[in-house]
Design a protein around this motif. Structure first.
Motif, mmCIF file in Angstrom:
data_model
loop_
_atom_site.group_PDB
_atom_site.id
_atom_site.type_symbol
_atom_site.label_atom_id
_atom_site.label_comp_id
_atom_site.label_asym_id
_atom_site.label_seq_id
_atom_site.Cartn_x
_atom_site.Cartn_y
_atom_site.Cartn_z
ATOM 1 N N LEU A 1 -0.213 19.337 -3.212
ATOM 2 C CA LEU A 1 -1.039 19.870 -3.964
ATOM 3 C C LEU A 1 -2.363 18.920 -3.840
ATOM 4 O O LEU A 1 -3.514 19.004 -3.703
ATOM 5 N N SER A 2 -2.125 17.583 -3.810
ATOM 6 C CA SER A 2 -3.016 16.488 -3.746
ATOM 7 C C SER A 2 -2.256 15.140 -3.224
ATOM 8 O O SER A 2 -0.961 15.139 -3.433
ATOM 9 N N TYR A 3 -2.920 14.285 -2.767
ATOM 10 C CA TYR A 3 -2.321 12.961 -2.320
ATOM 11 C C TYR A 3 -3.600 11.863 -2.376
ATOM 12 O O TYR A 3 -4.741 12.116 -2.322
ATOM 13 N N GLY A 4 -3.129 10.535 -2.413
ATOM 14 C CA GLY A 4 -4.148 9.342 -2.351
ATOM 15 C C GLY A 4 -3.382 8.200 -2.520
ATOM 16 O O GLY A 4 -2.217 7.943 -2.743
ATOM 17 N N CYS A 5 -4.242 7.098 -1.911
ATOM 18 C CA CYS A 5 -3.512 5.754 -1.692
ATOM 19 C C CYS A 5 -3.660 5.122 -3.048
ATOM 20 O O CYS A 5 -4.451 5.066 -3.773
ATOM 21 N N TYR A 6 -2.829 4.256 -3.214
ATOM 22 C CA TYR A 6 -2.789 3.285 -4.316
ATOM 23 C C TYR A 6 -2.079 1.807 -3.800
ATOM 24 O O TYR A 6 -1.183 1.909 -3.076
ATOM 25 N N VAL B 1 3.308 2.659 2.677
ATOM 26 C CA VAL B 1 2.691 2.523 4.069
ATOM 27 C C VAL B 1 3.337 1.215 4.727
ATOM 28 O O VAL B 1 3.322 0.008 4.152
ATOM 29 N N PRO B 2 4.265 1.275 5.621
ATOM 30 C CA PRO B 2 5.068 0.422 6.055
ATOM 31 C C PRO B 2 4.184 -1.157 6.469
ATOM 32 O O PRO B 2 3.339 -0.874 7.435
ATOM 33 N N SER B 3 4.686 -2.125 6.042
ATOM 34 C CA SER B 3 3.710 -3.374 6.295
ATOM 35 C C SER B 3 4.518 -3.894 7.713
ATOM 36 O O SER B 3 3.673 -4.722 8.286
ATOM 37 N N VAL B 4 5.642 -3.384 8.314
ATOM 38 C CA VAL B 4 5.906 -3.875 9.548
ATOM 39 C C VAL B 4 5.431 -3.279 10.680
ATOM 40 O O VAL B 4 5.617 -3.515 11.875
ATOM 41 N N ASP C 1 -7.427 -2.880 -0.003
ATOM 42 C CA ASP C 1 -6.821 -4.015 0.476
ATOM 43 C C ASP C 1 -7.573 -4.399 2.138
ATOM 44 O O ASP C 1 -7.108 -4.232 2.957
ATOM 45 N N LEU C 2 -8.693 -4.993 1.784
ATOM 46 C CA LEU C 2 -9.652 -5.138 2.951
ATOM 47 C C LEU C 2 -8.995 -6.491 3.700
ATOM 48 O O LEU C 2 -9.893 -6.733 4.603
ATOM 49 N N LEU D 1 0.869 -1.072 -0.084
ATOM 50 C CA LEU D 1 -0.175 -0.068 -0.049
ATOM 51 C C LEU D 1 0.940 1.192 0.100
ATOM 52 O O LEU D 1 1.952 1.318 0.725
ATOM 53 N N ASN D 2 0.628 2.331 -0.914
ATOM 54 C CA ASN D 2 1.386 3.268 -0.882
ATOM 55 C C ASN D 2 0.465 4.627 -0.993
ATOM 56 O O ASN D 2 -0.719 4.304 -1.416
ATOM 57 N N ILE D 3 1.401 5.789 -0.691
ATOM 58 C CA ILE D 3 0.542 7.131 -0.844
ATOM 59 C C ILE D 3 1.343 7.934 -1.983
ATOM 60 O O ILE D 3 2.357 8.055 -1.930
ATOM 61 N N GLY D 4 0.484 8.329 -3.091
ATOM 62 C CA GLY D 4 1.044 8.979 -4.246
ATOM 63 C C GLY D 4 0.756 10.530 -3.814
ATOM 64 O O GLY D 4 -0.186 10.928 -3.281
ATOM 65 N N LEU D 5 1.602 11.294 -4.109
ATOM 66 C CA LEU D 5 1.644 12.820 -4.095
ATOM 67 C C LEU D 5 1.950 13.657 -5.110
ATOM 68 O O LEU D 5 2.778 13.242 -6.049
#
Length: 707
Positions: A218-223, A179-182, A293-294, A160-164
């Motif tokens: 300016l913007s961000y979101g998960c992918y 987003v760290p899985s640890v 990712d549910l 899971l990542n956050i793009g900006l």
């Protein structure tokens, strides 16, 4: 072309799988399940989709890129299959989002379990979150900015990542942070009551300015990306299979991206950058208005103080509970014993291996391990047996998909302890479930065998329905020895007394058994086949079933997952019915019944009716001969065929529908009845058992007296 092998007679495998995942998703709506169990089904559908894309979609994309355009048995080319998959998965994902937002979140709210966003935090919670971020999250994060001097970062499969989009010196830049899985994804925040949660990605979003040293975000979101995991291993060229598979696991992390999941509302500039750098098209993108990712819901379900929102832990009956450890061999010597998991305990299997490790009369233990638990008591006993000087041979299947890493670790530990570890035959997965114990007794050498439909996994044995047989029948013992010699010595067995194995003669045996029913029908004798399995895909088996059906053989199929056979085709499959059962427990057992002019042959197997099982795996089929065990298996089949609650009927168009309850005296959930009967037997309640039998007889079951 005969009327049986026309493409219109077959359902596409991938579309049938999507229909199966729809049936799993349906369980989210079922309010008879506790709320956490409904969440579990949603998590399972997400995990299933991950594997489906990594393996099945990945394979189709590889075929298309290689210029392979041959249609499958249903007549669809790889391009046509992908087009249908993308359309159907988009609808499935929309249902996932709808169930989560419109039903499950509301049900959680009634239990005072809430997912908070940044704007929902009160002053105390905000302070807690900021402190948590500084102490635990910030030190772990690695922000990456993409400029003209840097290459696009390698993104880990399923991460899971956050793009900006950032602005520096009047210029726009793309940046990303994983987003760290640890770290835990679910963070519990202080609240006066209930369970209030914020997700890790939302904490990071709240603090993005600390990572990039600029206020101009300016913007961000998960992918999230999914990569192709269908990596073909060149076994012939691999001098060390262990090393080759370890290397293939590394490749899986960085293979081509085949799916891109995007948070709803994500900026178009972020999406365009990802499309370009990951080389994904619009039809490979899925926009979600739920957390991406549910599968993270599994962590919520595991919170102990809320275990009352799950099913109570199953209390399986141990049919050998009155047998002391030292008596296990004598009990198996008296008669064959069938265990039906999870209703009956897996402990006797664990105890037999443990006892064998300690028993001075045991000379050798041989076992096939396909998938075992992370803390396997069976593996520990095998290690102990080797340390005690016994001959221990273990086949560890390194190619068990997504369990490779776990199996590599076990293989190394077994080798260190002195076990003979073998890795199967080149080009074949060893999928049979087989345990052989060789013991020196007063009358000479005696062999004890366990064969089953499921893995030697003490964890899944509590949630998968499977069957296992203990026997000291010398013919089964001889066959087990021959099979293990084949696996370790690469020999081809000349003769097997009782069993059949793939890829040598299992396909031929199934085709013979089907054809025998066909011939009986042609001779105007009653003919019937009942087959229970996970998947039915093999074209030749399906054609044989069509041919048998056209002669009047009554065929009842219980197929949990993929089914490529199309019922209800005039002159082809009018005598075939197909049901699927999805419930609390995963239906995993394989049972095959053939009427045989009243002789009634019953078999158990590790194999489904799939080409891979019959041609590219080592699989085992074994007959059931004792009358009481035959009766028990017939009751299982009988009950499942009359299930009106969890069963779904396969329609001619490939969809599934609820069972028509008209004319039925009452609704029936086969899994629930099996469990109720197990509890009654565990309590030794003759009144309860007789009450259940009366209930079954009223429903038309053949309740047989067993010894």
């Amino acid at each position: 072309m005969s009327k049986f092998n026309k493409s219109k007679n077959f359902i596409n495998r991938e579309l049938s799988w999507i229909e199966f995942n729809k049936r799993v998703l349906e369980e989210c709506k079922n309010t008879d399940h506790p709320i956490f169990e409904r969440l579990r089904f949603l998590s399972i559908t997400s995990s299933n989709l991950d594997e489906f894309f990594m393996v099945r979609v990945g394979s189709l994309i590889d075929q298309m890129k290689a210029g392979f355009h041959k249609p499958d048995p249903s007549g669809l080319t790889p391009e046509e299959q992908l087009s249908s998959i993308y359309t159907n998965v988009t609808k499935l994902v929309a249902k996932q989002c709808s169930y989560y937002n419109r039903s499950l979140k509301i049900a959680l709210g009634k239990e005072d379990i809430r997912f908070l966003k940044m704007n929902d935090l009160n002053e105390t919670q905000l302070k807690f979150v900021q402190n948590y971020y500084r102490k635990n999250v910030f030190p772990v994060l690695t922000p990456m900015l993409l400029d003209s001097s840097s290459a696009f970062p390698l993104l880990l499969n399923k991460s899971l990542n956050i793009g900006l989009i950032l602005k520096q010196n009047n210029e726009k830049f793309f940046a990303t942070v994983q987003v760290p899985s640890v770290l835990p994804r679910i963070i519990r925040v202080p609240s006066e009551s209930g369970l209030h949660i914020i997700l890790l990605e939302d904490i990071i979003k709240l603090n993005l300015k600390t990572l990039f040293g600029t206020k101009d975000i300016l913007s961000y979101g998960c992918y999230r990306i999914t990569r192709n995991a269908d990596l073909t291993l060149d076994e012939e060229g691999a001098e060390d299979l262990l090393e080759a598979i370890e290397e293939s696991l590394k490749q899986r992390k960085w293979a081509a991206a085949i799916r891109l999941e995007l948070e709803k509302g994500i900026d178009k500039d972020i999406v365009r950058t990802l499309e370009k750098e990951l080389e994904v098209s619009k039809n490979q993108e899925y926009i979600l208005n739920v957390p991406i990712d549910l599968t993270f819901l599994n962590k919520l379900i595991s919170i102990k103080e809320y275990s009352y929102l799950c099913y109570d832990t199953i209390k399986p009956l141990n049919p050998l509970r009155d047998v002391e450890d030292e008596d296990m061999f004598s009990v198996i010597s008296k008669k064959d014993i069938l265990l039906s998991h999870p209703y009956e305990s897996f402990d006797p299997v664990i105890n037999l291996v443990r006892q064998s490790a300690e028993d001075p009369s045991v000379l050798a233990i041989k076992q096939v391990l396909y998938r075992v638990s992370g803390n396997s008591p069976i593996v520990k006993s095998l290690i102990k047996a080797a340390e005690n000087g016994k001959q221990v041979t273990v086949l560890v299947e390194l190619k068990a998909r997504f369990d490779e890493e776990n199996n590599i670790l076990w293989a190394k530990q077994l080798e260190k302890s002195g076990c003979h570890v073998i890795y199967g035959l080149v080009g074949l997965k060893t999928h049979c479930k087989l345990l052989l114990i060789v013991r020196e007794e007063k009358d000479g050498i005696k062999r004890y065998v366990h064969m089953g439909t499921g893995n030697y996994n003490d964890v899944t044995a509590k949630i998968y329905t499977d069957l296992g047989l203990f026997t000291s029948n010398p013919y089964f013992g001889e066959d087990a020895s021959v099979i293990f010699n084949m696996l370790s010595g690469r020999s081809i067995p000349k003769e097997l007394k009782k069993t059949c194995i793939a890829p040598l003669n299992l396909r031929e045996r199934f085709l013979y058994l089907i054809e025998r029913e066909e011939n009986n029908a042609l001779n105007e004798k009653p003919a019937r086949i009942i087959a229970k399995m996970n998947s039915l895909v093999d074209k030749h088996i399906i054609e044989a079933l069509y041919k048998a059906s056209s002669t009047g053989v009554k065929i009842h199929l219980i197929v949990r997952g993929i089914c490529c056979l199309r019922p209800g085709i005039k002159g082809v499959s009018e005598n075939i019915t197909v049901i699927s059962i999805v419930g609390r427990f995963l239906e995993h057992s394989r049972i095959f019944y053939f009427y045989n002019d009243g002789e009634e042959d019953l078999y158990l197997s590790s194999a489904d009716w799939m080409t891979r099982n019959l041609d590219r795996r080592v699989e085992l089929l074994f007959p059931i001969e004792e009358i009481d065990i035959k009766n028990k298996l017939k009751e299982i089949l009988d009950m499942q065929l009359k299930d009106t609650i969890k069963a779904r009927a396969l329609n001619n168009n490939g969809s599934y529908s609820n069972i028509d309850k008209r004319g039925k005296k009452q609704s029936l959930d086969s899994q629930k009845l099996f469990y109720e009967s197990t509890l009654a037997a565990a309590e030794n309640s003759s009144n309860k058992i007789e009450s259940l039998k009366k209930k079954w007889r009223e429903e038309g079951f053949e309740v047989r007296q067993t010894e």
